[in-house]
Motif scaffolding. Structure first.
Motif, PDB file in Angstrom:
ATOM      1  N   LEU A   3       0.824  -1.200   0.000  1.00  0.00           N
ATOM      2  CA  LEU A   3       0.000   0.000   0.000  1.00  0.00           C
ATOM      3  C   LEU A   3       0.864   1.257   0.000  1.00  0.00           C
ATOM      4  CD1 LEU A   3      -2.813   1.178   0.043  1.00  0.00           C
ATOM      5  CD2 LEU A   3      -2.819   0.992   2.534  1.00  0.00           C
ATOM      6  N   GLN A   4       1.995   1.196   0.681  1.00  0.00           N
ATOM      7  CA  GLN A   4       2.911   2.328   0.700  1.00  0.00           C
ATOM      8  C   GLN A   4       3.390   2.662  -0.720  1.00  0.00           C
ATOM      9  OE1 GLN A   4       6.235   1.649   3.278  1.00  0.00           O
ATOM     10  NE2 GLN A   4       6.996   3.737   3.162  1.00  0.00           N
ATOM     11  N   TRP A   5       3.725   1.638  -1.486  1.00  0.00           N
ATOM     12  CA  TRP A   5       4.163   1.854  -2.866  1.00  0.00           C
ATOM     13  C   TRP A   5       3.006   2.281  -3.759  1.00  0.00           C
ATOM     14  CZ3 TRP A   5       8.944   2.695  -3.988  1.00  0.00           C
ATOM     15  CH2 TRP A   5       9.952   2.137  -3.189  1.00  0.00           C
ATOM     16  N   LEU A   6       1.822   1.789  -3.485  1.00  0.00           N
ATOM     17  CA  LEU A   6       0.663   2.176  -4.281  1.00  0.00           C
ATOM     18  C   LEU A   6       0.355   3.665  -4.122  1.00  0.00           C
ATOM     19  CD1 LEU A   6      -1.753  -0.872  -3.861  1.00  0.00           C
ATOM     20  CD2 LEU A   6      -0.618  -0.114  -5.967  1.00  0.00           C
ATOM     21  N   THR A   7       0.627   4.214  -2.944  1.00  0.00           N
ATOM     22  CA  THR A   7       0.421   5.656  -2.769  1.00  0.00           C
ATOM     23  C   THR A   7       1.382   6.448  -3.653  1.00  0.00           C
ATOM     24  OG1 THR A   7       1.949   5.808  -0.872  1.00  0.00           O
ATOM     25  CG2 THR A   7      -0.381   5.366  -0.392  1.00  0.00           C
ATOM     26  N   LEU A   8       2.608   5.925  -3.831  1.00  0.00           N
ATOM     27  CA  LEU A   8       3.556   6.589  -4.723  1.00  0.00           C
ATOM     28  C   LEU A   8       3.098   6.479  -6.180  1.00  0.00           C
ATOM     29  CD1 LEU A   8       6.208   8.112  -5.050  1.00  0.00           C
ATOM     30  CD2 LEU A   8       7.403   5.915  -5.149  1.00  0.00           C
ATOM     31  N   VAL A   9       2.570   5.320  -6.551  1.00  0.00           N
ATOM     32  CA  VAL A   9       2.026   5.147  -7.899  1.00  0.00           C
ATOM     33  C   VAL A   9       0.873   6.125  -8.125  1.00  0.00           C
ATOM     34  CG1 VAL A   9       0.854   3.546  -9.466  1.00  0.00           C
ATOM     35  CG2 VAL A   9       2.732   2.727  -8.032  1.00  0.00           C
ATOM     36  N   ALA A  10       0.046   6.321  -7.103  1.00  0.00           N
ATOM     37  CA  ALA A  10      -1.080   7.258  -7.209  1.00  0.00           C
ATOM     38  C   ALA A  10      -0.584   8.673  -7.482  1.00  0.00           C
ATOM     39  CB  ALA A  10      -1.915   7.220  -5.934  1.00  0.00           C
ATOM     40  N   THR A  11       0.476   9.102  -6.781  1.00  0.00           N
ATOM     41  CA  THR A  11       1.005  10.451  -7.007  1.00  0.00           C
ATOM     42  C   THR A  11       1.612  10.568  -8.408  1.00  0.00           C
ATOM     43  OG1 THR A  11       3.184   9.943  -6.039  1.00  0.00           O
ATOM     44  CG2 THR A  11       1.481  10.777  -4.555  1.00  0.00           C
ATOM     45  N   ILE A  12       2.209   9.482  -8.904  1.00  0.00           N
ATOM     46  CA  ILE A  12       2.764   9.489 -10.256  1.00  0.00           C
ATOM     47  C   ILE A  12       1.661   9.720 -11.284  1.00  0.00           C
ATOM     48  CG2 ILE A  12       3.716   7.956 -12.035  1.00  0.00           C
ATOM     49  CD1 ILE A  12       5.589   6.837  -9.896  1.00  0.00           C
ATOM     50  N   TRP A  13       0.557   9.023 -11.133  1.00  0.00           N
ATOM     51  CA  TRP A  13      -0.549   9.197 -12.082  1.00  0.00           C
ATOM     52  C   TRP A  13      -1.149  10.597 -11.971  1.00  0.00           C
ATOM     53  CZ3 TRP A  13      -3.397   3.890 -11.028  1.00  0.00           C
ATOM     54  CH2 TRP A  13      -2.655   2.867 -11.621  1.00  0.00           C
ATOM     55  N   LEU A  14      -1.286  11.097 -10.742  1.00  0.00           N
ATOM     56  CA  LEU A  14      -1.825  12.442 -10.566  1.00  0.00           C
ATOM     57  C   LEU A  14      -0.929  13.479 -11.232  1.00  0.00           C
ATOM     58  CD1 LEU A  14      -2.990  12.283  -6.836  1.00  0.00           C
ATOM     59  CD2 LEU A  14      -4.471  12.553  -8.830  1.00  0.00           C
ATOM     60  N   GLN A  15       0.375  13.374 -10.996  1.00  0.00           N
ATOM     61  CA  GLN A  15       1.291  14.355 -11.566  1.00  0.00           C
ATOM     62  C   GLN A  15       1.354  14.259 -13.085  1.00  0.00           C
ATOM     63  OE1 GLN A  15       2.301  16.714  -9.893  1.00  0.00           O
ATOM     64  NE2 GLN A  15       3.280  16.218  -7.960  1.00  0.00           N
TER      65      GLN A  15
END
Length: 511
Positions: A3-15
């Motif tokens: 889940l910690q890594w998924l939050t980083l993936v989420a920020t990548i998609w947002l940016q």
């Protein structure tokens, strides 16, 4: 851990979809024709998008009291309204807007970017406190690909008509950030997991994916094609590369299972194997190489920050560095046209792709050199990035060749991206993390100030360079004086970065 890594993936998609202002040069010339406005008025529209950052501190205050997912949705909704009403105006659906209505909507759309950025920064700072610069650089680097991604979509859906392309760019700007925000909203949370674990394996995987994505962006920007299937292939390839970071949680899960088996063997064999030593090393040392000690300055509130000399040095370093670069990129459409560049959109995509690598560069350096005792200050790093920008502006003065325009744009793109990425960690190190949402938005308020001052001054010089009766200015004289002034300001900013270094170097010698 996953889940910690998924939050980083989420920020990548947002940016990836939040850099809506970066594709403005791709349709600015057409917008100028549709609205029948002057170059100065067009420059003010570019400023309007940046002016939304003057109220960016509101998103920081909201993030302190509201759930991050709600802050995210509010920001994306503001973008939907700001760009959506402009789209309805462009397609003549009974919405009659004056120039100042469009200006106000551009301010609103620009402010929406601040809300999404604030969520991304806070999410990374909370979930990766010991690897802050690495994680921030990875996620924010994808902003540099926004213009490239939007251009790839438009190339497939509206490849030829400039009028249709302009409308499609505005439509995508309004819809895509909201769609992505809704998709990732469940992942926007503070993960209650151990934050001092070694994350080097996951970051290495993420770096490989990110570099591959950037190379794909650069190569496909340089090689334009009129064939529909080729453009479709480029778009599909970019979508697949944006999905690829999802493999990182899987890689980390495999590594975690392997380490767990190692621990079992270590206890069974009495700590007598190399595997055991490796496992202990990975669990005892943070991946930032500082033994799990979080590196940050004293917590300073906005009022106290504004009274500090270090803040104003930092403010003007950013103004004469990243902001100046952004003003250049905002005016890239007119600059390319005046210098006779054949395809403005490929130049915009190129600047976007190199901006991507620029934002990633500080993270790569942190990842590979954070364990060494040789550590330079963030101010020095910003100064080092501003020096090549000075040369790029002066190169534009002495050479009119199209190749020089491409080289200078690439340099300015990569340096602007790097300074933008470094600034996030600089704010936390100088003023702490508690008030980051407000403090950093106060800092980036210099972007609209610089956009107005530098952009309007460039527009006035551009207008003076036009021949009587001509609609546009063509030739090297249009921006010669502007480039000389911008290059000189960049030199001044480099010197201010060295002064900031001397005033803040104790932070690095004590840590």
């Amino acid at each position: 851990m996953a889940l910690q890594w998924l939050t980083l993936v989420a920020t990548i998609w947002l940016q990836s979809f939040n850099g809506t202002n970066t594709n403005f040069p791709s349709y600015s010339s057409e917008l100028k024709k549709i609205l029948s406005i002057s170059q100065l008025q067009l420059n003010n529209l570019a400023f309007a998008s940046d002016a939304g950052k003057l109220m960016g501190f509101i998103s920081g205050l909201a993030a302190a009291y509201l759930p991050l997912w709600l802050v995210l949705l509010i920001g994306s909704f503001l973008g939907l309204v700001g760009y959506g009403l402009q789209f309805l105006f462009l397609i003549n659906k009974g919405l009659d807007l004056s120039y100042w209505h469009v200006f106000a909507l551009s301010v609103l759309a620009g402010n929406s970017i601040c809300w999404i950025n604030t969520v991304c920064y806070i999410l990374v700072i909370k979930n990766f406190p010991l690897d802050r610069q690495i994680a921030i650089g990875l996620s924010t680097s994808y902003v540099g690909l926004s213009a490239k991604i939007y251009t790839d979509i438009v190339d497939v859906l509206a490849p030829s008509s400039s009028h249709e392309r302009a409308k499609l760019f505005v439509l995508l700007n309004s819809v895509l950030p909201l769609v992505v925000s809704v998709v990732v909203a469940p992942l926007v949370r503070d993960v209650n997991e151990e934050k001092s674990r070694k994350l080097a394996g996951g970051f290495f995987t993420m770096f490989m994916i990110t570099i591959l994505t950037g190379l794909f962006g650069v190569i496909t920007s340089l090689s334009s094609s009129s064939r529909f299937l080729t453009r479709l292939f480029v778009l599909i390839g970019m979508v697949l590369l944006l999905l690829l970071p999802l493999v990182t949680p899987l890689v980390e899960k495999v590594r975690e299972n392997f380490e767990q088996k190692c621990r079992i063997r270590v206890y069974a064999e009495g700590f007598g194997t190399n595997c055991g030593a490796m496992c202990l090393e990975k669990n005892e040392v943070g991946s930032n190489g500082r033994d799990g000690i979080e590196f940050e300055g004293v917590e300073i509130g906005p009022k106290l920050m504004l009274r500090k000399v270090e803040f104003w040095l930092y403010f003007f370093v950013y103004l004469f560095g990243a902001t100046l670069g952004l003003v250049y990129l905002n005016n890239l459409g007119q600059i390319a046209e005046s210098r006779g560049c054949s395809r403005t959109s490929s130049l915009v995509s190129l600047s976007s792709a190199f901006g991507f690598f620029g934002r990633l560069l500080p993270s790569l350096l942190d990842y590979f050199f954070s364990k060494t005792k040789c550590m330079i200050s963030r101010a020095t790093a910003m100064g080092a990035m501003m020096a090549p920008m000075c040369g790029a502006f002066f190169l534009l003065v002495i050479s009119q060749h199209e190749f020089s325009t491409y080289i200078s744009t690439a340099i300015i793109g990569i340096c602007t991206g790097a300074i933008t990425s470094i600034s996030v960690s600089t704010t936390t190190e100088l003023f702490g993390t508690k008030n980051f949402g407000v403090n950093h938005n106060i800092l980036v308020s210099n972007i609209p100030i610089g956009s107005f001052l530098f952009g309007d001054f460039a527009a006035l010089l551009y207008k003076r360079g036009k021949n009587h009766g001509e609609e546009n200015c063509m030739g090297e004289e249009c921006y010669r004086t502007t480039f000389m002034i911008w290059g000189s300001l960049c030199v001044l900013g480099t010197l201010l970065a060295l002064v900031l270094h001397t005033r803040t170097k104790q932070l690095y010698t004590h840590n």
